[in-house]
Write an enzyme that holds these catalytic residues in place. Structure first.
Site, mmCIF file in Angstrom:
data_model
loop_
_atom_site.group_PDB
_atom_site.id
_atom_site.type_symbol
_atom_site.label_atom_id
_atom_site.label_comp_id
_atom_site.label_asym_id
_atom_site.label_seq_id
_atom_site.Cartn_x
_atom_site.Cartn_y
_atom_site.Cartn_z
ATOM 1 N N THR A 130 0.825 -1.205 0.000
ATOM 2 C CA THR A 130 0.000 0.000 0.000
ATOM 3 C C THR A 130 0.866 1.265 0.000
ATOM 4 O O THR A 130 1.999 1.244 0.480
ATOM 5 C CB THR A 130 -0.896 0.005 1.263
ATOM 6 N N ASP A 131 0.296 2.365 -0.476
ATOM 7 C CA ASP A 131 1.012 3.650 -0.418
ATOM 8 C C ASP A 131 1.097 4.183 1.016
ATOM 9 O O ASP A 131 1.870 5.096 1.298
ATOM 10 C CB ASP A 131 0.350 4.691 -1.333
ATOM 11 N N GLU A 132 0.302 3.569 1.921
ATOM 12 C CA GLU A 132 0.289 4.080 3.304
ATOM 13 C C GLU A 132 1.621 3.859 4.006
ATOM 14 O O GLU A 132 1.895 4.497 5.025
ATOM 15 C CB GLU A 132 -0.867 3.445 4.086
ATOM 16 N N TYR A 155 -1.533 -0.558 10.967
ATOM 17 C CA TYR A 155 -1.704 -1.209 9.659
ATOM 18 C C TYR A 155 -0.520 -0.916 8.746
ATOM 19 O O TYR A 155 0.142 -1.828 8.243
ATOM 20 C CB TYR A 155 -3.010 -0.731 8.995
ATOM 21 N N LYS A 159 2.494 -3.362 7.207
ATOM 22 C CA LYS A 159 2.693 -3.514 5.755
ATOM 23 C C LYS A 159 4.133 -3.127 5.390
ATOM 24 O O LYS A 159 4.775 -3.781 4.575
ATOM 25 C CB LYS A 159 1.693 -2.662 4.964
#
Ligand code: NAD
Length: 345
Positions: A130-132, A155, A159
């Site tokens: 994810t870009d997060e 989260y 990741k």
């Protein structure tokens, strides 16, 4: 016909990938999913009729089960999507995120490494992220593949940890790993805890539509089938050890997304008063990242991928799907989708 292990294939993006692989390619697909609350086999019901599809109810943290799976299936590749994926849940209970996202990814990487070494057979491993992991942006700038990782939620931290493991397995063991980091996805079959389905379902029910804070958090939205095509491109043509950012060049403040959905519903399911009247601001999520935006030029330049949907076409398709397919959501909201697989329904 190459065989792919798709982990998390009963989830939102995984099920879209499975449907695409069965409908539009020749791959054999083994869907590996522990069927947590987010896993729903209804989402792959049509694909499941294909003789190229099988389902394995396996927890990716179970090293013995994962090892057996590699031995029996002998996959040519793994597309790894299984994860705990909801930021709010990671704030309430981070342990499951560490377990699945970190330990589960480690378990899969280790099984792939052992399998590749034992059988002297390459196993391509596409790690879906994810870009997060990049943290948050100010008013300007974009995340590139060189942006330092700076996760802010449990989260995104788990990741990021899994991204590091995937990278290390390539650099240390020579495993054929490619990683993708994608922006917010939207589309059909998304679990009704994420922004788009929540807005659509609340609005249709005439219930208050909750919006965090002042609704000014900006996200880059990508239609799920565009993400799926990016995953296939990265799996088939990505360079081992490389990372590819995936995004829609499509930045929206949350409040504007909500208003756009309400405007569509005013047209598609008129309710007398404008649906936007239902918007209700609620206490913001702790540590809520202000802005994400992706520079997706590398995957465009190197792999020839660009999104096909505009936000207008993708949003319309999504709203239409939720209006046309109430039984999918009803079975999720009633819990029937889980009870049946536990033999209770
Ligand atoms: P999802 O929550 O809808 O689905 C996750 C799936 O993984 C479910 O089917 C669940 O049953 C399965 N799963 C969970 N724990 C498992 C375990 N221990 N063993 C086996 N299966 C398990 O998630 P999603 O939104 O489809 O996201 C898929 C992947 O894409 C995730 O890795 C996520 O980080 C990443 N991603 C998501 C988005 C997004 O906007 N949704 C954006 C970028 C990247």
């Amino acid at each position: 016909m190459p065989t792919l292990l798709v982990t998390g294939g009963a989830g939102f993006i995984g099920s879209a990938l499975v449907r695409h692989l069965i409908a539009d390619t020749d791959y054999r697909v083994v869907n590996v999913d522990a069927l947590t609350y987010a896993g729903n086999l209804d989402s792959v019901a049509e694909a499941a009729e294909s003789e190229r599809y099988t389902f394995e109810n396996v927890d990716i943290c179970d090293a013995d089960a994962v090892g057996r799976l590699f031995e029996t299936v002998r996959p040519d590749g793994v597309i790894h999507l299984a994860a705990e994926s909801h930021v709010d849940r990671s704030i309430d209970g981070p342990a499951a995120f560490v377990q699945t996202n970190v330990v589960g990814t480690f378990t899969l990487l280790e099984a792939a490494r052992r399998h590749a070494a034992q059988h002297e057979a390459p196993v391509r491993f596409l790690h879906v992220s994810t870009d997060e992991v990049y943290g948050t942006l100010g008013d300007t700038g974009l995340f590139t593949e060189e942006t330092p990782v700076a996760p802010n939620s449990p989260y995104s931290a788990t990741k990021a940890a899994s991204d590091h493991l995937a990278r290390a397995y390539h650099h240390t063991y020579g495993l054929d790993v490619v990683t993708t980091n994608c922006s917010n996805n939207y589309g059909p079959f998304q679990f009704p805890e994420k922004l788009l389905p929540v807005v659509i379902l609340k609005a249709v029910a005439g219930a208050p539509i909750p919006v965090y804070g002042t609704g000014q958090n900006v996200r880059d939205w990508l239609y799920v089938d565009d993400h799926v095509r990016a995953l296939v491109a990265a799996f088939e043509r990505g360079v081992a050890g490389e990372t590819y950012n995936v995004g829609g060049h499509n930045e929206w403040a949350n409040l504007d997304v909500v208003r756009a959905v309400c405007t569509l519903l005013d047209e598609m399911r008129p309710a007398g008063a404008p649906h936007a009247d239902l918007v209700t601001f609620v206490t913001d999520r702790p540590g809520h990242d202000a802005r994400y935006a992706i520079d997706a030029s590398k995957i465009g330049r190197d792999l020839g991928w660009t999104p096909r949907e505009t936000f207008e076409t993708g949003l319309r398709k999504t709203v239409q799907w939720y209006l046309d397919t109430p039984e999918w959501t009803e079975r999720v909201l009633s819990g029937a989708y889980r009870m049946e697989r536990l033999g209770a329904g």
